[in-house]
Design an enzyme around this catalytic site. Sequence first.
Site, PDB file in Angstrom:
ATOM      1  N   ARG A 170       0.826  -1.199   0.000  1.00  0.00           N
ATOM      2  CA  ARG A 170       0.000   0.000   0.000  1.00  0.00           C
ATOM      3  C   ARG A 170       0.870   1.265   0.000  1.00  0.00           C
ATOM      4  O   ARG A 170       0.413   2.319  -0.413  1.00  0.00           O
ATOM      5  CB  ARG A 170      -0.887   0.031   1.256  1.00  0.00           C
ATOM      6  CG  ARG A 170      -1.994  -1.001   1.274  1.00  0.00           C
ATOM      7  CD  ARG A 170      -2.605  -1.129   2.674  1.00  0.00           C
ATOM      8  NE  ARG A 170      -3.170   0.098   3.213  1.00  0.00           N
ATOM      9  CZ  ARG A 170      -4.386   0.558   2.963  1.00  0.00           C
ATOM     10  NH1 ARG A 170      -5.181  -0.115   2.157  1.00  0.00           N
ATOM     11  NH2 ARG A 170      -4.822   1.661   3.514  1.00  0.00           N
ATOM     12  N   ARG A 174       9.664   5.980  -3.292  1.00  0.00           N
ATOM     13  CA  ARG A 174       9.970   6.955  -4.346  1.00  0.00           C
ATOM     14  C   ARG A 174      11.400   7.451  -4.251  1.00  0.00           C
ATOM     15  O   ARG A 174      11.874   7.759  -3.168  1.00  0.00           O
ATOM     16  CB  ARG A 174       9.077   8.191  -4.219  1.00  0.00           C
ATOM     17  CG  ARG A 174       7.632   7.921  -4.394  1.00  0.00           C
ATOM     18  CD  ARG A 174       6.917   9.247  -4.668  1.00  0.00           C
ATOM     19  NE  ARG A 174       5.490   9.032  -4.579  1.00  0.00           N
ATOM     20  CZ  ARG A 174       4.750   9.367  -3.534  1.00  0.00           C
ATOM     21  NH1 ARG A 174       5.293   9.971  -2.502  1.00  0.00           N
ATOM     22  NH2 ARG A 174       3.462   9.116  -3.539  1.00  0.00           N
ATOM     23  N   ARG A 247      -8.855  -6.318  13.813  1.00  0.00           N
ATOM     24  CA  ARG A 247      -8.121  -5.454  14.712  1.00  0.00           C
ATOM     25  C   ARG A 247      -9.053  -4.330  15.111  1.00  0.00           C
ATOM     26  O   ARG A 247      -9.831  -3.819  14.302  1.00  0.00           O
ATOM     27  CB  ARG A 247      -6.885  -4.856  14.025  1.00  0.00           C
ATOM     28  CG  ARG A 247      -5.842  -5.856  13.682  1.00  0.00           C
ATOM     29  CD  ARG A 247      -5.286  -6.583  14.864  1.00  0.00           C
ATOM     30  NE  ARG A 247      -4.427  -5.743  15.708  1.00  0.00           N
ATOM     31  CZ  ARG A 247      -3.964  -6.137  16.884  1.00  0.00           C
ATOM     32  NH1 ARG A 247      -4.298  -7.314  17.384  1.00  0.00           N
ATOM     33  NH2 ARG A 247      -3.162  -5.342  17.583  1.00  0.00           N
ATOM     34  N   ARG A 278       0.121   5.598  16.614  1.00  0.00           N
ATOM     35  CA  ARG A 278       0.305   6.939  16.061  1.00  0.00           C
ATOM     36  C   ARG A 278      -0.481   7.962  16.859  1.00  0.00           C
ATOM     37  O   ARG A 278      -1.361   7.613  17.651  1.00  0.00           O
ATOM     38  CB  ARG A 278      -0.089   6.992  14.585  1.00  0.00           C
ATOM     39  CG  ARG A 278      -1.507   6.591  14.289  1.00  0.00           C
ATOM     40  CD  ARG A 278      -1.753   6.527  12.752  1.00  0.00           C
ATOM     41  NE  ARG A 278      -3.025   5.852  12.484  1.00  0.00           N
ATOM     42  CZ  ARG A 278      -3.384   5.390  11.293  1.00  0.00           C
ATOM     43  NH1 ARG A 278      -2.601   5.529  10.251  1.00  0.00           N
ATOM     44  NH2 ARG A 278      -4.546   4.788  11.133  1.00  0.00           N
ATOM     45  N   GLU A 304      -3.533   6.489  19.248  1.00  0.00           N
ATOM     46  CA  GLU A 304      -4.185   5.268  18.770  1.00  0.00           C
ATOM     47  C   GLU A 304      -3.475   4.038  19.300  1.00  0.00           C
ATOM     48  O   GLU A 304      -2.271   3.889  19.107  1.00  0.00           O
ATOM     49  CB  GLU A 304      -4.097   5.211  17.249  1.00  0.00           C
ATOM     50  CG  GLU A 304      -5.235   5.907  16.572  1.00  0.00           C
ATOM     51  CD  GLU A 304      -5.172   5.750  15.059  1.00  0.00           C
ATOM     52  OE1 GLU A 304      -5.311   6.772  14.393  1.00  0.00           O
ATOM     53  OE2 GLU A 304      -4.979   4.625  14.569  1.00  0.00           O
ATOM     54  N   TYR A 352     -10.249  -5.221   3.305  1.00  0.00           N
ATOM     55  CA  TYR A 352      -9.515  -4.016   3.711  1.00  0.00           C
ATOM     56  C   TYR A 352      -9.688  -2.945   2.630  1.00  0.00           C
ATOM     57  O   TYR A 352      -8.777  -2.599   1.902  1.00  0.00           O
ATOM     58  CB  TYR A 352      -8.043  -4.399   3.903  1.00  0.00           C
ATOM     59  CG  TYR A 352      -7.128  -3.363   4.526  1.00  0.00           C
ATOM     60  CD1 TYR A 352      -7.602  -2.145   5.021  1.00  0.00           C
ATOM     61  CD2 TYR A 352      -5.770  -3.610   4.633  1.00  0.00           C
ATOM     62  CE1 TYR A 352      -6.736  -1.227   5.584  1.00  0.00           C
ATOM     63  CE2 TYR A 352      -4.893  -2.694   5.194  1.00  0.00           C
ATOM     64  CZ  TYR A 352      -5.385  -1.505   5.669  1.00  0.00           C
ATOM     65  OH  TYR A 352      -4.516  -0.599   6.220  1.00  0.00           O
ATOM     66  N   ASP A 354     -10.316   0.771   1.096  1.00  0.00           N
ATOM     67  CA  ASP A 354     -10.195   2.205   1.344  1.00  0.00           C
ATOM     68  C   ASP A 354     -11.538   2.853   1.009  1.00  0.00           C
ATOM     69  O   ASP A 354     -12.393   2.245   0.366  1.00  0.00           O
ATOM     70  CB  ASP A 354      -9.105   2.809   0.448  1.00  0.00           C
ATOM     71  CG  ASP A 354      -7.708   2.468   0.950  1.00  0.00           C
ATOM     72  OD1 ASP A 354      -7.557   2.227   2.158  1.00  0.00           O
ATOM     73  OD2 ASP A 354      -6.777   2.431   0.128  1.00  0.00           O
TER      74      ASP A 354
HETATM   75  N1  UDP Z   1       3.253   0.851   7.825  1.00  0.00           N
HETATM   76  C1  UDP Z   1       4.503   0.831   8.410  1.00  0.00           C
HETATM   77  N2  UDP Z   1       5.006   1.964   8.967  1.00  0.00           N
HETATM   78  C2  UDP Z   1       4.339   3.123   8.956  1.00  0.00           C
HETATM   79  C3  UDP Z   1       3.060   3.171   8.338  1.00  0.00           C
HETATM   80  C4  UDP Z   1       2.550   2.007   7.779  1.00  0.00           C
HETATM   81  O1  UDP Z   1       5.130  -0.220   8.445  1.00  0.00           O
HETATM   82  O2  UDP Z   1       4.839   4.116   9.500  1.00  0.00           O
HETATM   83  C5  UDP Z   1       2.734  -0.409   7.251  1.00  0.00           C
HETATM   84  C6  UDP Z   1       1.902  -1.189   8.253  1.00  0.00           C
HETATM   85  O3  UDP Z   1       2.129  -2.565   8.028  1.00  0.00           O
HETATM   86  C7  UDP Z   1       0.501  -0.832   7.883  1.00  0.00           C
HETATM   87  C8  UDP Z   1       0.600  -0.736   6.370  1.00  0.00           C
HETATM   88  O4  UDP Z   1       1.885  -0.160   6.156  1.00  0.00           O
HETATM   89  O5  UDP Z   1      -0.417  -1.820   8.275  1.00  0.00           O
HETATM   90  C9  UDP Z   1      -0.475   0.079   5.714  1.00  0.00           C
HETATM   91  O6  UDP Z   1      -0.486   1.350   6.296  1.00  0.00           O
HETATM   92  P1  UDP Z   1      -1.663   2.382   6.037  1.00  0.00           P
HETATM   93  O7  UDP Z   1      -1.197   3.689   6.551  1.00  0.00           O
HETATM   94  O8  UDP Z   1      -2.077   2.251   4.630  1.00  0.00           O
HETATM   95  O9  UDP Z   1      -2.780   1.819   6.999  1.00  0.00           O
HETATM   96  P2  UDP Z   1      -4.152   2.499   7.489  1.00  0.00           P
HETATM   97  O10 UDP Z   1      -4.050   3.952   7.181  1.00  0.00           O
HETATM   98  O11 UDP Z   1      -5.241   1.778   6.766  1.00  0.00           O
HETATM   99  O12 UDP Z   1      -4.154   2.249   8.946  1.00  0.00           O
END
Ligand code: UDP
Length: 372
Positions: A170, A174, A247, A278, A304, A352, A354
Amino acid sequence: MKYDYLIVGSGLYGAVFAREAADKGKKVLVIDRRPNIAGNVYTEKVEGINVHKYGAHIFHTNDKKVWDYITRFAEFNRFTNSPVANFKGELFSLPFNMYTFNKMWGVVTPGQAQAKIDEQRGEIKGEPKNLEEQAISLVGRDIYEKLIKGYTEKQWGRDCTSLPPFIIKRLPVRLTFDNNYFNALYQGIPVGGYTKLVENLLEGIEVRLNVDYLKNRKELGSLADKVLYTGAIDEYFDFKLGTLEYRSVRFENELLDIPNYQGNAAVNYTDRETPWTRIIEHKWFEFGKDENGNDLPKTVISREYSSEWKPGDEPYYPVNDERNSKLCGRYKELAETEKNVIFGGRLGEYKYYDMDAVIAAALNKAEEELPE
Ligand code: UDP
């Protein structure tokens, strides 16, 4: 029969389907067991700040059809998600881009960054079989260990070796100084909050809150020809094949009498030691201003904490490991036999999704159900 459709759940999937059905002349009743509409995109105003009560939602899409559709119901601002990662007090730019590589390795050019990544990804041979292998093969071991491993294990409560590769795909990687978290043509936050957006979707449609379909399904079901169910698929079947895992997230919200706590909407705590995953500072989704463009003097933050779902909690994320995918397949077979009930959305399909994908799925379902 009074209604054509009984729509269970007023989140994005339910609200979009309801709008489409109503626009096609169908009689629709929307019910929700919560005291508010909008499901997990619900926002609530606190001290002039739209607080994302069920976690941060940043709308982004590459699908022009979805963007054109949703912007009929709200104006979107120019917010671009650029989270910061905090690893034991050291800050890194996300997603993985030249700012990140410079901070991690001191590299300056894209060529140097690429060389570092290539050197480290060599340890993975063949197709990555799990999230750990996928992460290392995308960005190397250093970034995996500082920015991915701890966060992912807190987020999913599972080892990175037992999670599927797609979750980490996801995130973009870059070789440019671009810290836009999403690869999306369109992005923003609805001005006035998501609750207002859903209110606009549901305009003119009958909504009953605090009504639990599963506690009274016979009577409620008899109100309509068809039911669109957007709750959890295993709960619909009284968990009879076993519970699917989800979760859940617990939020600790604080109103602070300062104008700026962390200088960014999202800071991810990527080490294992910090118990939260976070911190969201909601005002930065709208540039720290109220609707009249004035600076807001206070701030609301949400820590969170990710947790394993148990009955009674709100489910947030389906867990896409092998056991759950198999069990979900069996529930879907059961769902097929349930005539006159459509299952949709993140919980109804155990997917999952979006937000943009949920809207696209609801629009497709509406087209299939209600051809011109
Ligand atoms: N992820 C990570 N570090 C970060 C942010 C995301 O390893 O700082 C990984 C983690 O496995 C997470 C996945 O990337 O489940 C997808 O993150 P996303 O932000 O897309 O998740 P959401 O916003 O749906 O919670």
